[in-house]
Design a protein around this motif. Structure first.
Motif, short mmCIF file in Angstrom:
data_model
loop_
_atom_site.label_atom_id
_atom_site.label_comp_id
_atom_site.label_asym_id
_atom_site.label_seq_id
_atom_site.Cartn_x
_atom_site.Cartn_y
_atom_site.Cartn_z
N GLN A 246 97.70 -12.74 75.47
CA GLN A 246 98.24 -12.53 73.98
C GLN A 246 98.23 -11.93 72.95
OE1 GLN A 246 97.14 -17.00 72.91
NE2 GLN A 246 98.00 -17.88 74.60
N ASN A 247 97.05 -11.41 72.93
CA ASN A 247 95.89 -10.18 71.76
C ASN A 247 97.99 -9.26 71.96
OD1 ASN A 247 95.45 -8.46 70.13
ND2 ASN A 247 92.63 -8.56 70.51
N ARG A 248 98.32 -8.65 71.12
CA ARG A 248 99.02 -7.60 70.79
C ARG A 248 98.83 -6.49 71.04
NH1 ARG A 248 103.79 -9.81 66.69
NH2 ARG A 248 104.17 -12.03 67.12
N GLU A 249 97.23 -6.36 71.06
CA GLU A 249 96.63 -4.99 70.73
C GLU A 249 96.50 -4.92 72.21
OE1 GLU A 249 93.03 -4.71 68.21
OE2 GLU A 249 94.50 -4.98 66.99
N ILE A 250 96.51 -5.27 73.55
CA ILE A 250 96.60 -4.99 74.72
C ILE A 250 97.37 -4.94 75.48
CG2 ILE A 250 95.21 -5.91 76.44
CD1 ILE A 250 93.30 -7.32 74.87
N GLN A 251 97.91 -3.53 75.80
CA GLN A 251 99.12 -3.72 75.80
C GLN A 251 99.38 -3.69 78.21
OE1 GLN A 251 101.53 -2.28 74.02
NE2 GLN A 251 100.36 -2.81 72.88
N ARG A 252 100.37 -3.51 79.25
CA ARG A 252 99.76 -3.70 80.15
C ARG A 252 98.86 -1.79 80.99
NH1 ARG A 252 102.60 -5.00 84.91
NH2 ARG A 252 103.07 -3.57 86.39
N PRO A 253 98.23 -2.85 81.23
CA PRO A 253 97.47 -1.57 81.82
C PRO A 253 98.41 -0.91 82.77
CG PRO A 253 96.62 -3.28 82.93
CD PRO A 253 97.63 -3.76 81.68
N HIS A 254 97.23 0.97 83.20
CA HIS A 254 98.43 1.73 83.71
C HIS A 254 97.55 1.62 84.82
CE1 HIS A 254 101.18 3.03 80.81
NE2 HIS A 254 100.46 3.84 79.80
N GLY A 255 96.16 1.34 85.00
CA GLY A 255 95.43 1.85 86.46
C GLY A 255 94.44 0.53 85.50
N LEU A 256 93.42 0.17 87.45
CA LEU A 256 92.02 -1.12 87.41
C LEU A 256 91.49 -0.93 86.04
CD1 LEU A 256 91.10 -3.53 88.21
CD2 LEU A 256 90.43 -2.03 90.07
N GLN A 257 91.01 0.64 86.47
CA GLN A 257 89.56 1.32 85.12
C GLN A 257 90.23 1.13 83.67
OE1 GLN A 257 87.62 4.32 86.31
NE2 GLN A 257 87.24 5.35 83.55
N GLU A 258 91.27 0.71 82.87
CA GLU A 258 92.08 0.89 82.07
C GLU A 258 91.83 -1.14 81.89
OE1 GLU A 258 96.38 1.24 78.63
OE2 GLU A 258 95.93 2.83 81.11
N LEU A 259 92.52 -1.63 82.42
CA LEU A 259 92.29 -2.95 82.72
C LEU A 259 91.01 -3.70 82.31
CD1 LEU A 259 93.80 -6.07 83.25
CD2 LEU A 259 93.15 -5.64 85.61
N PHE A 260 89.91 -3.18 83.23
CA PHE A 260 88.81 -3.05 83.14
C PHE A 260 88.64 -3.46 81.78
CE2 PHE A 260 84.07 -2.60 83.34
CZ PHE A 260 83.74 -3.64 84.35
N ILE A 261 88.69 -2.45 81.33
CA ILE A 261 88.34 -1.76 79.45
C ILE A 261 88.20 -2.91 78.45
CG2 ILE A 261 88.01 -0.17 77.71
CD1 ILE A 261 86.11 0.19 80.08
N GLN A 262 89.97 -2.99 78.97
CA GLN A 262 90.42 -4.14 77.99
C GLN A 262 89.88 -5.24 77.88
OE1 GLN A 262 94.99 -4.05 79.02
NE2 GLN A 262 95.25 -1.58 77.75
N LEU A 263 90.12 -5.53 79.36
CA LEU A 263 88.92 -6.96 79.19
C LEU A 263 87.63 -6.86 79.51
CD1 LEU A 263 90.39 -7.82 83.02
CD2 LEU A 263 91.17 -8.68 80.42
N THR A 264 87.15 -6.60 78.96
CA THR A 264 85.17 -6.15 79.34
C THR A 264 84.89 -5.39 77.49
OG1 THR A 264 85.10 -4.08 80.60
CG2 THR A 264 85.08 -6.36 81.55
#
Length: 270
Positions: A246-264
């Motif tokens: 829901q946070n608009r600052e978090i975009q669709r990640p391009h890879g698992l590492q980017e998602l991991f950093i976004q979440l943690t």
């Protein structure tokens, strides 16, 4: 000799495939005094699946693994392996498990072969079974020629490969690998990946933890991301990459590492 050992390894993996099983973590909680290390963790790992468990340091991964293999008793919750509760049939269930710990666990004064034989006997293998399986596994991890050398003369990466071979001596139905490629060179890593993929293809159930996102992307059918003792995301790689927050600052990640950093987050974990 090598051709004979390769043939034996193929027979060994076929035998391993006959006992793969489903694993279920049901609402696992673990507290140490006032510290709540694991909070209501639930997931199921299917037969022949490689299930990735990722998270920053201190996220609760190792505590979760220790509950899955019966080293720690949950404060609440249960682990079912092939329908058997590990807290009720601990001895029987443990014989179906293989564990590669994060810390290398070897008798360094013994040779590679002696280490495998020692642990094989603990698993209840006969002397003949120990000899055959030790030869198969030492060839595969690339250390057959060093089988009679003391482990204390091995590099850290070589010792880690022996650690992995030991966990496979009794052809476990459920294999848990906690950071198995730390300190391993690229060639050895490829050997390890090939063995893991072969075991998966033959039906062995595998839990895999790593800090290397590319390993999880390559190996894992599904991935759970833990932080602060909880699972905060779970799914296939495609499902995880499609996550929206829901946070608009978090975009669709391009890879698992980017998602991991976004979440943690980016805060350093020690």
């Amino acid at each position: 000799m090598e051709e004979t050992l390769k043939t034996s390894l193929e027979t060994w993996t076929r035998n391993a495939s006959q006992s793969g099983m489903e694993v279920e973590a049901q609402h696992l909680d673990k507290t140490f005094g006032k510290h709540h290390a694991v909070k209501d963790v639930s997931f199921t790992i299917g037969k022949g699946e490689i299930f990735g468990l990722l998270g920053p340091n201190g996220a609760g991964k190792s505590t979760t693994i220790n509950m899955l293999c019966g080293y720690l008793e949950p404060t609440s919750g249960e682990v079912l392996i092939d329908g058997r509760a590990i807290t009720k049939e601990t001895r029987k269930v443990k014989r179906m498990l293989g564990v590669v710990p994060q810390e290398i666990a070897l008798y360094k004064e013994l040779t590679a072969l002696e280490n495998l034989h020692f642990f094989g006997e603990i698993y209840g293998l006969s002397s003949q079974e120990c000899r055959q399986r030790a030869d198969d596994l030492l060839l595969f991890v690339g250390l057959y020629e060093r089988r009679k050398d003391p482990v204390k003369t091995f590099s850290g990466g070589m010792q880690r490969r022996i650690n992995i071979a030991i966990s496979l001596m009794h052809t476990p139905a459920f294999l848990m690998l906690d950071e198995p490629t730390v300190g391993v060179d690229p060639q050895s890593r490829e050997h390890i990946f090939a063995l893991i993929e072969r075991l998966r293809d033959q039906g062995t159930t595998i839990l895999y933890t790593t800090h290397y996102m590319e390993e999880a992307e390559r190996l894992c059918n599904r991935i759970a991301i833990m932080d602060e003792g909880q699972i905060i995301a779970l799914g296939t790689l495609e499902e995880l990459l499609a996550l929206r927050q829901q946070n608009r600052e978090i975009q669709r990640p391009h890879g698992l590492q980017e998602l991991f950093i976004q979440l943690t987050g980016k805060t350093l974990r020690d």
